[in-house]
Design a protein around this motif. Structure first.
Motif, PDB file in Angstrom:
ATOM      1  N   ARG C  81     -42.052  46.560-109.554  1.00  9.26           N
ATOM      2  CA  ARG C  81     -41.071  47.760-109.798  1.00  9.26           C
ATOM      3  C   ARG C  81     -40.130  47.650-110.740  1.00  9.26           C
ATOM      4  NH1 ARG C  81     -41.191  50.351-103.722  1.00  9.26           N
ATOM      5  NH2 ARG C  81     -43.051  51.509-103.796  1.00  9.26           N
ATOM      6  N   GLN C  82     -39.493  46.370-110.631  1.00  6.41           N
ATOM      7  CA  GLN C  82     -38.226  45.906-111.610  1.00  6.41           C
ATOM      8  C   GLN C  82     -38.895  46.046-113.182  1.00  6.41           C
ATOM      9  OE1 GLN C  82     -36.072  42.413-110.351  1.00  6.41           O
ATOM     10  NE2 GLN C  82     -37.002  42.568-108.484  1.00  6.41           N
ATOM     11  N   MET C  86     -38.591  53.852-114.049  1.00  7.00           N
ATOM     12  CA  MET C  86     -38.904  54.964-113.683  1.00  7.00           C
ATOM     13  C   MET C  86     -37.939  56.374-113.877  1.00  7.00           C
ATOM     14  SD  MET C  86     -41.829  56.474-111.889  1.00  7.00           S
ATOM     15  CE  MET C  86     -42.057  58.404-111.444  1.00  7.00           C
ATOM     16  N   ILE C 105     -26.007  48.649-109.859  1.00  9.04           N
ATOM     17  CA  ILE C 105     -26.315  48.362-108.510  1.00  9.04           C
ATOM     18  C   ILE C 105     -27.453  47.649-108.323  1.00  9.04           C
ATOM     19  CG2 ILE C 105     -27.196  50.389-107.675  1.00  9.04           C
ATOM     20  CD1 ILE C 105     -25.542  49.999-104.917  1.00  9.04           C
ATOM     21  N   ALA C 106     -28.558  48.058-109.181  1.00 10.84           N
ATOM     22  CA  ALA C 106     -29.670  47.388-108.955  1.00 10.84           C
ATOM     23  C   ALA C 106     -29.658  46.070-109.718  1.00 10.84           C
ATOM     24  CB  ALA C 106     -31.041  47.916-109.665  1.00 10.84           C
ATOM     25  N   VAL C 110     -30.601  43.725-106.713  1.00 14.35           N
ATOM     26  CA  VAL C 110     -31.959  43.277-106.853  1.00 14.35           C
ATOM     27  C   VAL C 110     -32.278  42.052-107.756  1.00 14.35           C
ATOM     28  CG1 VAL C 110     -34.207  44.024-107.793  1.00 14.35           C
ATOM     29  CG2 VAL C 110     -32.471  45.629-106.727  1.00 14.35           C
ATOM     30  N   ARG C 154     -29.950  53.346-116.543  1.00 15.13           N
ATOM     31  CA  ARG C 154     -30.162  52.600-115.055  1.00 15.13           C
ATOM     32  C   ARG C 154     -31.520  51.942-115.217  1.00 15.13           C
ATOM     33  NH1 ARG C 154     -30.334  56.035-109.554  1.00 15.13           N
ATOM     34  NH2 ARG C 154     -32.208  56.846-110.442  1.00 15.13           N
ATOM     35  N   ALA C 155     -32.544  52.409-115.757  1.00 14.07           N
ATOM     36  CA  ALA C 155     -33.960  51.771-115.849  1.00 14.07           C
ATOM     37  C   ALA C 155     -33.902  50.847-117.050  1.00 14.07           C
ATOM     38  CB  ALA C 155     -35.061  52.834-116.085  1.00 14.07           C
ATOM     39  N   MET C 158     -32.681  47.239-116.428  1.00 17.29           N
ATOM     40  CA  MET C 158     -33.749  46.329-115.646  1.00 17.29           C
ATOM     41  C   MET C 158     -34.484  45.716-116.538  1.00 17.29           C
ATOM     42  SD  MET C 158     -32.618  46.604-112.707  1.00 17.29           S
ATOM     43  CE  MET C 158     -33.684  45.923-111.268  1.00 17.29           C
TER      44      MET C 158
END
Ligand code: ADP
Ligand code: MG
Lengths: 224, 225, 252
Positions: C81-82, C86, C105-106, C110, C154-155, C158
């Motif tokens: 998913r990383q 999405m 945050i991720a 993560v 945000r997406a 990653m």
């Protein structure tokens, strides 16, 4: 076997006696509390300034002070003014007055949630103010207040155990006496707890059934 | 000065000491209840299917039986039966905490369920495990929403703490009654105790409202749940 | 021909009796912008969410860069998913975090970046989507277009290999759509691989490598924009396209 005999011969009769006293405490207190709560709720919403202020003060005091303090006031405090109540009467007085303060909160919220149009429509049909309140507003408001008031009655069932603290020997009191005599504290209080669970669960189911019966199509409960 | 007023003034320091004990009991119980309630609520919402009814059972049990019965059961019953030596104070905190956990878990559960589903989805979409998503995304929001419920819970536990007098915990009620039976100034002393409780309720509610304001998310309107 | 970066095959999903996806397959090559169109209820959102297992498909297989994803396993799933970004129709920004923290945050929790590193990266992404001045605002203080741009940042932070965009502009007021589409267009030009559900026909026409028309859980027809909008083979495709085009021209 010995346990069983103890329960059958000693515990059960005493607990049943206590249970019965508890019921005799709860039913009048719940009824009086609800009726008084409705009255106070109405006064808080529709009363003139002085009346609603007095009603608000009553509610603040009786919701803010622990029930056990209130019970002590009625039972140990009133003799200060040479008024003597039996433990049973003091308990019912204490439960009803405290419970009414909580009921009035739910009823007040429910009354305020009824749309103004209802009042106007009733007036336009020639209802007096009192008639409007009792035959149009209250029947709607009670349905909305029912979940909250029901909760309050469940609380009352549990708080009825505090009567023991002013020497009114009900279910908890009988349990305490039994346990102190036999030293079977765990067993006895589990039994006592089970009795209360039966009462609270039954009351919950009854109130749910009542709510379902009184439900009006399209008149959904909104939290307020 | 009237005798009654003197009696109250005399007893006041002693009663205020009791307020301190009351507050420790209440905060201890709420803290303990909180630590239990968070996992209970998370388990009830996100837990495996078999666990959810167990949480419901816990809630049903601890909400269905009076505090006084639990106090007697734990203090005189279980502590003796299991041969553990706990002070009345400890039992009071534990029992109030266990009961409060049942109520608090339902406050948190309501708050968690009121959050939009997309919050969890977005966290997962970023590769967070469910544990991380709950810890960093769901709980920070749900706990904020729980503060009004907490305020309610505080005033209930505060009042309930007076019942621990039955075990002899030296809180406000116990001290009031003790002084009253010696001075025969029942009414004035109970009034004083009542006033102390009103002040403590007010202080706690103010404190929590301050906290709510302090952690409020700018622009975010708290919807009711 | 180059191997597809993302491939899904035979995705099936049912809710109760209703079959939402009936064995959908598609694949995207590196740098491609593929656009998913179809009437509301066709199953576009469900398909996109099945691709990264936000919705568990009942059947079907998924490959990322030739490696099959076995979605039952936690760690592999989180890692997968990383790599798949999405974007949601309703943004789903974390309401309790500032724009900056939303992006950070991720990275911190993560990808285990240090706070400083995450901060710099998040700032860079937010500046890239034109929000350098709004990083300390909370979602409730941002406009819809700004929110969607934060969610894109945000997406992007990653470093996704593919982005899935589910009607990223449908929840926006008309005057805010442009700013979000511009960000997406820039991404495409930089070579980001994207699968996007949208009703923005002009955007699709101008930029898509391929249009996929979906209806009732099935891919009805796929092809380059000229074909789908000009001379689609399928009757339903033509009907749908002419309807959307009409709507779109009305809006201008
Ligand atoms: N969680 C769900 N439970 C039941 N039905 C759902 C759920 N999610 C989507 N659906 C149904 O699946 C169908 C496809 O939905 P969706 O994928 O959102 O379509 P689209 O994005 O193309 O509009 C719709 O009929 C919708 O009602
Ligand atoms: Mg959709």
């Amino acid at each position: 076997m010995e346990e069983w005999l103890y329960i059958q011969n000693e515990a059960a009769p005493a607990l049943f006696r206590g249970f019965w006293v508890s019921v005799q405490l709860i039913i009048p207190s719940a009824t009086l509390g609800l009726l008084l709560g409705i009255l106070v709720g109405i006064l808080r919403v529709f009363g003139n300034r002085a009346v609603s202020a007095a009603a608000n003060l009553y509610v603040t005091l009786f919701r803010g002070i622990p029930l056990i303090v209130q019970l002590f006031v009625w039972y140990f405090g009133l003799p200060y003014w040479n008024i003597y109540l039996t433990p049973f009467t003091a308990a019912i007085l204490g439960f009803s007055l405290c419970s009414a303060a909580y009921h009035s909160e739910y009823i007040r919220g429910a009354l305020l949630s009824i749309k103004r149009g209802q009042m106007l429509a009733a007036h336009s049909l020639g209802f007096t103010r009192t008639q409007t309140i009792f035959s149009v507003i209250l029947p709607q408001a009670m349905r909305r207040a029912l979940p909250g008031c029901g909760n309050e009655i469940i609380y009352l069932i549990k708080y009825s155990s505090l009567a023991y603290m002013i020497t009114c020997i009900e279910l908890t009191g009988e349990g305490k006496i039994l346990a102190s005599d036999s030293f079977k504290f765990t067993e006895v209080f589990l039994l006592v707890g089970a009795c209360y669970l039966v009462m609270t669960t039954l009351a919950t189911l009854l109130l749910q059934a009542l709510e379902a019966r009184l439900r009006l199509p399209g008149f959904e409960h909104r939290s307020f | 000065m009237p005798e009654s007023l003197l009696a109250v003034l005399d007893a006041l320091p002693y009663l205020l000491e009791g307020s301190f004990i009351t507050l420790v009991v209440v905060l201890g119980a709420m803290g303990f209840g909180f630590c239990l309630a968070v996992p209970l609520a998370v388990a009830q919402v996100y837990g495996p299917r078999w666990l959810r009814p167990l949480v419901a059972l816990y809630v049903w049990f601890f909400r269905g039986i009076p505090l006084l019965v639990f106090l007697f059961l734990f203090y005189f019953g279980l502590c003796t039966a299991l041969d553990i030596n706990l002070s009345a104070f400890t039992v009071a905190v534990v029992v109030l905490g266990l009961i409060s956990a049942a109520y608090q878990s339902q406050i948190f559960r309501g708050a968690i369920m009121s959050l939009p589903e997309g919050q969890l989805k977005a966290a997962r979409a970023l590769g967070m495990s469910d544990a991380k998503a709950i810890l960093f995304i769901i709980l920070p929001q749900a706990l904020r929403l729980s503060i009004p419920g907490w305020s309610n819970e505080y005033s209930i536990i505060l009042k309930d703490s007076a019942v621990t007098y039955a075990l002899g915990v030296a809180e406000i009620m116990a001290r009031t009654h003790f002084v009253a039976t010696r001075t025969y100034q029942h009414m004035p002393l109970y009034a004083a105790a009542g006033a102390i409780f009103l002040v403590l309720t007010w202080l706690g509610i103010r404190g929590l409202r301050y906290l709510e304001e302090k952690v409020r998310i700018p622009g975010y309107s708290h919807h009711e749940f | 021909m180059e191997e597809p970066i993302l491939k899904v095959e035979g995705i099936k999903k049912r809710y109760g009796k209703k079959e939402i996806l009936r064995g959908t397959s598609l694949s995207i090559r590196r740098g491609e912008l593929k656009i998913l169109i179809g009437p509301s209820g066709a199953g576009k959102s469900t398909l996109l969410q099945c691709i990264n297992f936000l919705v568990r498909p009942d059947a079907g297989r998924v490959w990322l860069e030739g490696k099959e994803i076995h979605h039952a396993q936690g760690r592999e799933l989180h890692h997968y998913r990383q790599q798949v970004g999405m974007i949601f129709q309703d943004f789903n920004l974390f309401d309790h975090l500032t724009a900056l923290r939303n992006v950070e945050i991720a990275l911190v929790k993560v990808r285990r970046m240090s706070r400083n590193e995450a901060h710099d990266r998040a700032m860079a992404e937010l500046e890239r989507v034109g929000l350098g001045d709004h990083v300390q605002k909370y979602p409730a203080q941002l406009s819809g277009g700004q929110k969607q741009r934060v969610s894109i940042a945000r997406a992007l932070a990653m470093d996704p290999k593919v982005m899935l965009l589910d009607e990223p502009t449908s929840a926006l007021d008309p005057e805010l759509i442009g700013e979000v589409l511009a960000v997406i267009r820039d991404l495409g030009e930089l070579g980001m691989t994207m699968l996007m559900a949208t009703h923005q026909i002009a955007f699709a026409q101008a930029l898509a490598n391929e249009i996929v028309f979906m209806e009732d859980g099935l891919i009805v027809e796929a092809g380059p924009p000229e074909k789908i909008f000009g001379c689609a083979e399928n009757e339903r495709t033509r009907e749908f396209c002419s309807k959307v085009m009409e709507l779109y021209t009305d809006n201008r």
